[in-house]
Design an enzyme around this catalytic site. Structure first.
Site, PDB file in Angstrom:
ATOM      1  N   GLY A  96       0.888  -1.055   0.031  1.00  0.00           N
ATOM      2  CA  GLY A  96       0.179   0.040   0.148  1.00  0.00           C
ATOM      3  C   GLY A  96       0.799   1.204  -0.067  1.00  0.00           C
ATOM      4  N   GLN A 171       0.317   7.733   4.727  1.00  0.00           N
ATOM      5  CA  GLN A 171       0.438   7.205   3.201  1.00  0.00           C
ATOM      6  C   GLN A 171      -0.266   8.392   2.254  1.00  0.00           C
ATOM      7  OE1 GLN A 171      -1.036   3.531   2.641  1.00  0.00           O
ATOM      8  NE2 GLN A 171       0.880   2.494   3.567  1.00  0.00           N
ATOM      9  N   ASP A 321       0.102  -0.192  13.019  1.00  0.00           N
ATOM     10  CA  ASP A 321       0.564  -1.578  12.535  1.00  0.00           C
ATOM     11  C   ASP A 321       0.714  -2.776  13.734  1.00  0.00           C
ATOM     12  OD1 ASP A 321       0.388  -0.702   9.849  1.00  0.00           O
ATOM     13  OD2 ASP A 321       2.516   0.004   9.852  1.00  0.00           O
ATOM     14  N   LYS A 348      -6.291  -2.476   6.215  1.00  0.00           N
ATOM     15  CA  LYS A 348      -4.908  -2.795   5.955  1.00  0.00           C
ATOM     16  C   LYS A 348      -4.634  -4.145   5.140  1.00  0.00           C
ATOM     17  CE  LYS A 348      -3.268   0.583   8.700  1.00  0.00           C
ATOM     18  NZ  LYS A 348      -2.801   1.561   8.115  1.00  0.00           N
ATOM     19  N   ARG A 352      -8.005  -6.410   9.317  1.00  0.00           N
ATOM     20  CA  ARG A 352      -7.352  -7.100  10.601  1.00  0.00           C
ATOM     21  C   ARG A 352      -8.030  -7.071  11.847  1.00  0.00           C
ATOM     22  NH1 ARG A 352      -1.524  -3.989   9.779  1.00  0.00           N
ATOM     23  NH2 ARG A 352      -0.740  -5.510   8.352  1.00  0.00           N
ATOM     24  N   ARG A 395       1.709  -9.232   8.941  1.00  0.00           N
ATOM     25  CA  ARG A 395       1.637  -9.077  10.481  1.00  0.00           C
ATOM     26  C   ARG A 395       0.821 -10.012  11.030  1.00  0.00           C
ATOM     27  NH1 ARG A 395       4.879  -4.777  10.461  1.00  0.00           N
ATOM     28  NH2 ARG A 395       4.468  -2.928   8.936  1.00  0.00           N
TER      29      ARG A 395
HETATM   30  C1  S3P Z   1       2.817   3.809   6.291  1.00  0.00           C
HETATM   31  C2  S3P Z   1       1.738   4.260   7.032  1.00  0.00           C
HETATM   32  C3  S3P Z   1       0.530   3.499   7.647  1.00  0.00           C
HETATM   33  C4  S3P Z   1       1.083   2.144   8.052  1.00  0.00           C
HETATM   34  C5  S3P Z   1       2.026   1.558   6.867  1.00  0.00           C
HETATM   35  C6  S3P Z   1       2.987   2.364   6.409  1.00  0.00           C
HETATM   36  C7  S3P Z   1       3.674   4.719   5.533  1.00  0.00           C
HETATM   37  O1  S3P Z   1      -0.636   3.208   6.577  1.00  0.00           O
HETATM   38  O2  S3P Z   1       0.023   1.281   8.244  1.00  0.00           O
HETATM   39  O3  S3P Z   1       2.400   0.113   7.177  1.00  0.00           O
HETATM   40  O4  S3P Z   1       4.881   4.187   5.502  1.00  0.00           O
HETATM   41  O5  S3P Z   1       3.285   5.736   5.539  1.00  0.00           O
HETATM   42  P1  S3P Z   1      -1.579   4.470   6.711  1.00  0.00           P
HETATM   43  O6  S3P Z   1      -0.985   5.726   6.015  1.00  0.00           O
HETATM   44  O7  S3P Z   1      -2.403   4.155   5.909  1.00  0.00           O
HETATM   45  O8  S3P Z   1      -1.953   4.706   8.124  1.00  0.00           O
END
Ligand code: S3P
Length: 445
Positions: A96, A171, A321, A348, A352, A395
């Site tokens: 993602g 993200q 996470d 996720k 989860r 995970r």
């Molecule tokens: C991440 C942000 C998180 C996290 C993912 C990594 C990142 O996601 O769960 O494993 O590197 O910016 P979200 O932005 O969807 O919360």
């Protein structure tokens, strides 16, 4: 296909465990090295499938990557202004972070990108990035439910945006900030709840003009378009989200004494450590320092009797996470552990919240969920004796593996290979602290 099964611990765990590079930082290191014009050497990059997805995508834009000795990666780039249209579809696999950050990075560039991912990523919501990135002027066409595969036509004349995040997501925040680099004027992201700030710290580290202000409890992050980005050496600290599995394993086995080296301690990632300490976990931090703009230290964990606690919703973005492995720790605590603010867990790598409930019920732990709250009722002994499907979720696989250290009958993990998306040396780390396990071939033809 095979199953992975952890043997119940018969003696304390011990050792000094090196933790591989942080996943979030590894994606960003590759991206910033590609944005810069010149040569960057990255040390400590996480060699995992997710990070590889980012690297392949950047290579298709014209960036050169060379693996050097000691795991160093040399990145040679002509800078973001020289990126060209990729010849083929980007397959982001399970990642993602690759999908969302890179959508932002290319949405204001004058070419087209096609993107897909594995069965898990193709179910995850992309509307949260499509919406703000379209405001710059990019045309993004996805499947009906705003999921992958999708197609991006970069904005020819992007206009800067100001966007308030509807969900706390690093993200989404990072996608918008990266898009803002390729857009004249100032792009602002308003964050009602703070999420991991690795992208902003890299803006600092690279001296990219930006500002961060606090207004009415909200963070306003503003970046100016078209900065000069000079290469800088990058060193990636160990991933606290991977260290989480080692920490909980050590806490759960009485008498254990484990040191985890070089763990990232960015305060927006340390929610689990705080929670486990609240639960009575003996966790100490030594040798704290700062590397490439990120706090890092060694963690000493000793086997501890845990007690149930309430984890407030405000802490969720700082440990988003870590709920699968916290649920495992909570299963052996005295009294219930109540975790609030878990809506994001549904989107996720797997759902989860549901996967934790199903997994705990299968191994004989009582747990319940109402709205966005999960309550796990800790108990002295846990039956185990079940097969847990990882659902393409690394995970979940690692969490239920660790649970097997304390169950009466073994737990079998189906789809455990997904561990490679974030922690390819997981089993080596477990072995070096004294954990034994078996890989059992599937009897079915
Ligand atoms: C991440 C942000 C998180 C996290 C993912 C990594 C990142 O996601 O769960 O494993 O590197 O910016 P979200 O932005 O969807 O919360």
């Amino acid at each position: 296909m095979s199953f992975l099964s952890c043997h119940a611990a018969v003696s304390p765990l011990s050792g000094t465990i090196p933790i591989p590079g942080d996943k979030s930082l590894s994606h960003r290191a590759l991206i910033f090295a590609a944005l810069a014009r010149g040569k960057t050497t990255i040390t400590g990059l996480l060699p995992s499938e997710d990070v590889w997805s980012t690297r392949l995508a950047l290579a298709s834009l014209g960036v050169d990557f060379q693996d050097e000795s000691d795991g160093r990666v040399a990145v040679n780039s002509l800078g973001y202004q020289a990126f060209h249209e990729p010849e083929d579809i980007w397959n982001m696999g399970n990642s993602g972070t690759s999908a969302r950050l890179l959508m932002g990075m290319v949405c204001n560039l004058p070419f087209r990108v096609f993107m897909t991912g594995d069965a898990s990523l193709r179910r995850r919501p992309m509307g949260r990035v499509i919406q703000p990135l379209s405001q710059f002027g990019a045309k993004i066409t996805a499947r009906q439910d705003k999921i992958l595969p999708l197609f991006i036509e970069g904005a020819a004349h992007p206009v800067p945006i100001t966007y308030t995040l509807p969900v706390p997501s690093a993200q989404v925040k990072s996608a918008i900030l990266l898009a803002g680099l390729m857009c004249h004027g100032e792009t602002t992201v308003i964050e009602p709840e703070p999420s991991r700030d690795h992208t902003e710290r890299l803006f600092d580290y690279y001296a990219i003009p930006h500002s961060i202000t606090e207004r009415n409890g909200h963070r306003h992050i503003t970046v100016k378009g078209f900065p000069e980005i000079q290469p800088r050496p990058l060193h990636i600290v160990g991933d606290p989200s991977s260290a989480a599995f080692v920490m909980v394993a050590a806490l759960l086995v009485p008498g254990s004494d484990v040191t985890i080296h070089n763990v990232g301690l960015n305060p927006l990632r340390t929610g689990l450590i705080e929670t486990l300490q609240d639960m009575g976990g003996d966790i100490q931090i030594h040798n704290q320092t700062v590397v490439s703009g990120e706090e890092v230290g060694d963690i000493v964990v000793r086997g501890s009797a845990l007690r149930g606690v309430t984890v407030p919703a405000e802490r969720a973005p700082r440990m988003i996470d870590e709920y699968p492995i916290l649920s495992v720790a909570a299963s052996f605590a005295e009294g219930p552990t109540e975790m609030h603010g878990l809506a994001e867990l549904r989107v996720k790598e797997s759902n989860r919240l549901q996967a934790i409930l199903d997994g705990l019920s299968a191994v004989g732990v009582r747990a319940e969920s109402h709205d966005d709250t999960l309550t796990v009722y800790g108990q002295n002994t846990v039956r185990g004796g079940a097969t847990i499907a990882a659902h393409l979720d690394h995970r979940m696989a690692m969490s239920f593996f660790v649970m097997g250290l304390r169950t009466q009958s073994p737990i079998m993990i189906q789809g455990w290979e997904s561990i490679n998306t974030s922690f390819p040396t997981f089993l080596d780390c477990m072995r070096s602290m004294g954990v034994t396990f078996a890989v059992i071939p599937d009897a079915k033809p």
